[in-house]
Motif scaffolding. Sequence first.
Motif, mmCIF file in Angstrom:
data_model
loop_
_atom_site.group_PDB
_atom_site.id
_atom_site.type_symbol
_atom_site.label_atom_id
_atom_site.label_comp_id
_atom_site.label_asym_id
_atom_site.label_seq_id
_atom_site.Cartn_x
_atom_site.Cartn_y
_atom_site.Cartn_z
ATOM 1 N N GLU A 191 -8.694 19.482 7.389
ATOM 2 C CA GLU A 191 -7.410 19.675 7.001
ATOM 3 C C GLU A 191 -7.239 20.682 8.447
ATOM 4 O OE1 GLU A 191 -8.090 21.582 4.012
ATOM 5 O OE2 GLU A 191 -6.561 20.600 2.681
ATOM 6 N N LYS A 192 -9.111 20.877 9.200
ATOM 7 C CA LYS A 192 -9.311 21.451 10.539
ATOM 8 C C LYS A 192 -8.218 21.240 11.707
ATOM 9 C CE LYS A 192 -13.238 24.012 8.596
ATOM 10 N NZ LYS A 192 -14.432 23.694 8.610
ATOM 11 N N ALA A 193 -7.843 19.672 11.902
ATOM 12 C CA ALA A 193 -7.569 19.053 13.030
ATOM 13 C C ALA A 193 -6.207 19.104 13.155
ATOM 14 C CB ALA A 193 -7.762 17.711 13.063
ATOM 15 N N ALA A 194 -4.830 19.442 14.447
ATOM 16 C CA ALA A 194 -3.719 19.333 14.548
ATOM 17 C C ALA A 194 -3.024 18.336 13.777
ATOM 18 C CB ALA A 194 -3.766 19.775 16.148
ATOM 19 N N THR A 195 -3.770 16.878 14.139
ATOM 20 C CA THR A 195 -2.546 16.033 13.517
ATOM 21 C C THR A 195 -4.237 15.021 12.604
ATOM 22 O OG1 THR A 195 -1.482 16.071 15.712
ATOM 23 C CG2 THR A 195 -1.380 14.221 14.597
ATOM 24 N N PRO A 196 -3.871 15.083 11.135
ATOM 25 C CA PRO A 196 -4.822 14.366 11.272
ATOM 26 C C PRO A 196 -4.617 13.736 10.565
ATOM 27 C CG PRO A 196 -3.943 16.481 9.199
ATOM 28 C CD PRO A 196 -3.522 17.295 10.982
ATOM 29 N N ILE A 197 -5.181 12.384 10.514
ATOM 30 C CA ILE A 197 -4.909 11.226 10.177
ATOM 31 C C ILE A 197 -5.551 10.270 8.951
ATOM 32 C CG2 ILE A 197 -4.314 8.461 11.152
ATOM 33 C CD1 ILE A 197 -3.604 10.038 13.945
ATOM 34 N N ILE A 198 -5.373 9.616 8.196
ATOM 35 C CA ILE A 198 -6.286 8.761 7.158
ATOM 36 C C ILE A 198 -5.970 7.392 7.338
ATOM 37 C CG2 ILE A 198 -7.109 8.333 4.750
ATOM 38 C CD1 ILE A 198 -6.887 11.588 4.181
ATOM 39 N N VAL A 199 -6.825 5.941 7.945
ATOM 40 C CA VAL A 199 -6.149 4.711 7.607
ATOM 41 C C VAL A 199 -7.252 4.430 6.479
ATOM 42 C CG1 VAL A 199 -6.029 3.143 9.016
ATOM 43 C CG2 VAL A 199 -6.218 5.292 10.538
ATOM 44 N N ASN A 200 -6.606 3.703 5.941
ATOM 45 C CA ASN A 200 -7.524 2.709 4.412
ATOM 46 C C ASN A 200 -7.310 1.563 5.031
ATOM 47 O OD1 ASN A 200 -7.311 5.188 2.937
ATOM 48 N ND2 ASN A 200 -5.582 5.361 2.128
ATOM 49 N N VAL A 201 -8.215 0.610 5.159
ATOM 50 C CA VAL A 201 -7.787 -0.664 5.828
ATOM 51 C C VAL A 201 -8.068 -1.603 4.249
ATOM 52 C CG1 VAL A 201 -9.900 -2.673 6.432
ATOM 53 C CG2 VAL A 201 -9.447 -0.039 7.821
ATOM 54 N N SER A 202 -6.811 -1.836 4.118
ATOM 55 C CA SER A 202 -6.341 -2.358 2.327
ATOM 56 C C SER A 202 -6.540 -4.691 2.666
ATOM 57 C CB SER A 202 -5.035 -2.580 2.480
ATOM 58 O OG SER A 202 -4.335 -3.349 0.836
ATOM 59 N N SER A 203 -5.675 -5.155 2.267
ATOM 60 C CA SER A 203 -5.417 -6.902 2.655
ATOM 61 C C SER A 203 -3.869 -6.494 2.454
ATOM 62 C CB SER A 203 -6.639 -7.172 1.724
ATOM 63 O OG SER A 203 -6.980 -8.119 1.745
ATOM 64 N N GLY A 204 -3.382 -8.473 2.950
ATOM 65 C CA GLY A 204 -2.442 -8.673 2.176
ATOM 66 C C GLY A 204 -3.185 -9.367 1.064
ATOM 67 N N VAL A 205 -4.267 -9.269 0.670
ATOM 68 C CA VAL A 205 -4.143 -9.993 -0.649
ATOM 69 C C VAL A 205 -4.077 -9.205 -1.633
ATOM 70 C CG1 VAL A 205 -6.336 -11.093 -1.945
ATOM 71 C CG2 VAL A 205 -6.186 -11.678 0.379
ATOM 72 N N GLY A 206 -3.865 -7.586 -1.671
ATOM 73 C CA GLY A 206 -3.720 -6.462 -2.232
ATOM 74 C C GLY A 206 -2.027 -6.622 -2.312
ATOM 75 N N SER A 207 -1.081 -7.241 -1.562
ATOM 76 C CA SER A 207 0.305 -7.179 -1.270
ATOM 77 C C SER A 207 1.069 -7.761 -3.175
ATOM 78 C CB SER A 207 0.680 -7.082 -0.160
ATOM 79 O OG SER A 207 1.352 -7.371 -0.168
ATOM 80 N N PHE A 208 1.622 -6.904 -3.279
ATOM 81 C CA PHE A 208 2.854 -8.162 -4.454
ATOM 82 C C PHE A 208 3.164 -8.832 -3.630
ATOM 83 C CE2 PHE A 208 0.785 -4.971 -6.916
ATOM 84 C CZ PHE A 208 0.243 -5.321 -8.154
ATOM 85 N N SER A 209 3.654 -8.446 -2.357
ATOM 86 C CA SER A 209 5.285 -8.900 -1.855
ATOM 87 C C SER A 209 4.272 -10.574 -1.471
ATOM 88 C CB SER A 209 5.403 -8.223 -0.754
ATOM 89 O OG SER A 209 5.956 -8.878 0.009
ATOM 90 N N LYS A 210 2.899 -10.622 -1.058
ATOM 91 C CA LYS A 210 2.555 -11.433 -0.483
ATOM 92 C C LYS A 210 1.865 -12.534 -1.302
ATOM 93 C CE LYS A 210 1.488 -10.155 4.614
ATOM 94 N NZ LYS A 210 0.546 -10.602 6.020
ATOM 95 N N GLN A 211 1.467 -11.811 -2.802
ATOM 96 C CA GLN A 211 1.208 -12.945 -3.266
ATOM 97 C C GLN A 211 2.500 -13.899 -4.047
ATOM 98 O OE1 GLN A 211 -2.157 -13.694 -4.628
ATOM 99 N NE2 GLN A 211 -3.436 -12.444 -4.161
ATOM 100 N N THR A 212 3.441 -12.539 -4.053
ATOM 101 C CA THR A 212 4.258 -14.341 -4.972
ATOM 102 C C THR A 212 4.896 -14.980 -4.065
ATOM 103 O OG1 THR A 212 5.519 -11.816 -4.362
ATOM 104 C CG2 THR A 212 4.577 -11.932 -6.576
ATOM 105 N N ASP A 213 4.691 -14.446 -2.821
ATOM 106 C CA ASP A 213 6.043 -15.457 -1.849
ATOM 107 C C ASP A 213 4.943 -16.684 -1.238
ATOM 108 O OD1 ASP A 213 7.301 -16.693 0.868
ATOM 109 O OD2 ASP A 213 6.979 -15.002 1.848
ATOM 110 N N PRO A 214 4.941 -17.434 -2.586
ATOM 111 C CA PRO A 214 4.881 -19.146 -1.989
ATOM 112 C C PRO A 214 4.409 -19.246 -0.303
ATOM 113 C CG PRO A 214 7.015 -19.819 -2.939
ATOM 114 C CD PRO A 214 6.797 -18.153 -2.974
ATOM 115 N N LYS A 215 4.744 -19.176 0.592
ATOM 116 C CA LYS A 215 4.732 -19.318 2.403
ATOM 117 C C LYS A 215 3.554 -18.982 2.869
ATOM 118 C CE LYS A 215 8.845 -18.026 2.816
ATOM 119 N NZ LYS A 215 9.671 -17.714 1.998
ATOM 120 N N THR A 216 3.105 -17.879 2.114
ATOM 121 C CA THR A 216 2.132 -17.551 3.001
ATOM 122 C C THR A 216 0.531 -17.646 1.852
ATOM 123 O OG1 THR A 216 1.138 -15.618 0.295
ATOM 124 C CG2 THR A 216 3.879 -14.835 2.707
#
Length: 232
Positions: A122-147
């Motif tokens: 909150e003290k930064a001018a442009t605060p950023i949070i990056v959460n490292v996730s995974s395509g394995v957790g993507s409903f879109s990818k999990q339901t696409d048989p081509k992935t």
Amino acid sequence: MTKTVLITGGNTGLGFESARRLKAAGFEVYITSRSEEKGAKAAAQLAVHYLVMDVTDEKSVELAAEQFGKKAAKLDVLINNAGIPGEMRAIKEVDAALMERVFNTNVFGIVRTTQAFLPYLEKAATPIIVNVSSGVGSFSKQTDPKTLESKVISPAYAASKAAVSMLTLQYAKALPNMRVNAVDPGPTNTGGNFKRGAQNPSEGTDAIFKMATLSKDGPTGTFVDRNGILGW
């Protein structure tokens, strides 16, 4: 003014490579690790700061935040990178204990760390949070048989990364002055439990680096990989 970044699980793999790249880009870098020996060794290699922190331990996270505050006035970027895959088990052998262990690091660890370091963000001018996730957790990818992801059956890991996506959205909505995004590194060979990926660590950190260096009008509440926006 030099920007400051803190990377959890920064002693190896994607965290280590992210630290290297951001240090080269001019950031003041802090890495964390639950192993003091491994963390100190990595920090020496990278010539960055190091904090002992176990994201599964509330007191450890609070102490690390307190020590960070003694060294830095603000935190520009928080990269929630620490994560575990959990054991690969047949579905009949997946139990609540496994789910709890994986969620404790991959999900609750993000909450503990984010909450503890929010005052510095909150003290930064442009605060950023990056959460490292995974395509394995993507409903879109999990339901696409081509992935590739659709072939993976890993309930604990996949569910934890899906939870990371919702956490990201909730933080993005609740903190409109911050840029909060989730990233999928893609199948990256970082050794240890992640040896089968086709990408090298530099390629695996492309999305992390991009989201960590956003401008104040950059996107928030998105899920991206190195090629762009992904479906949740």
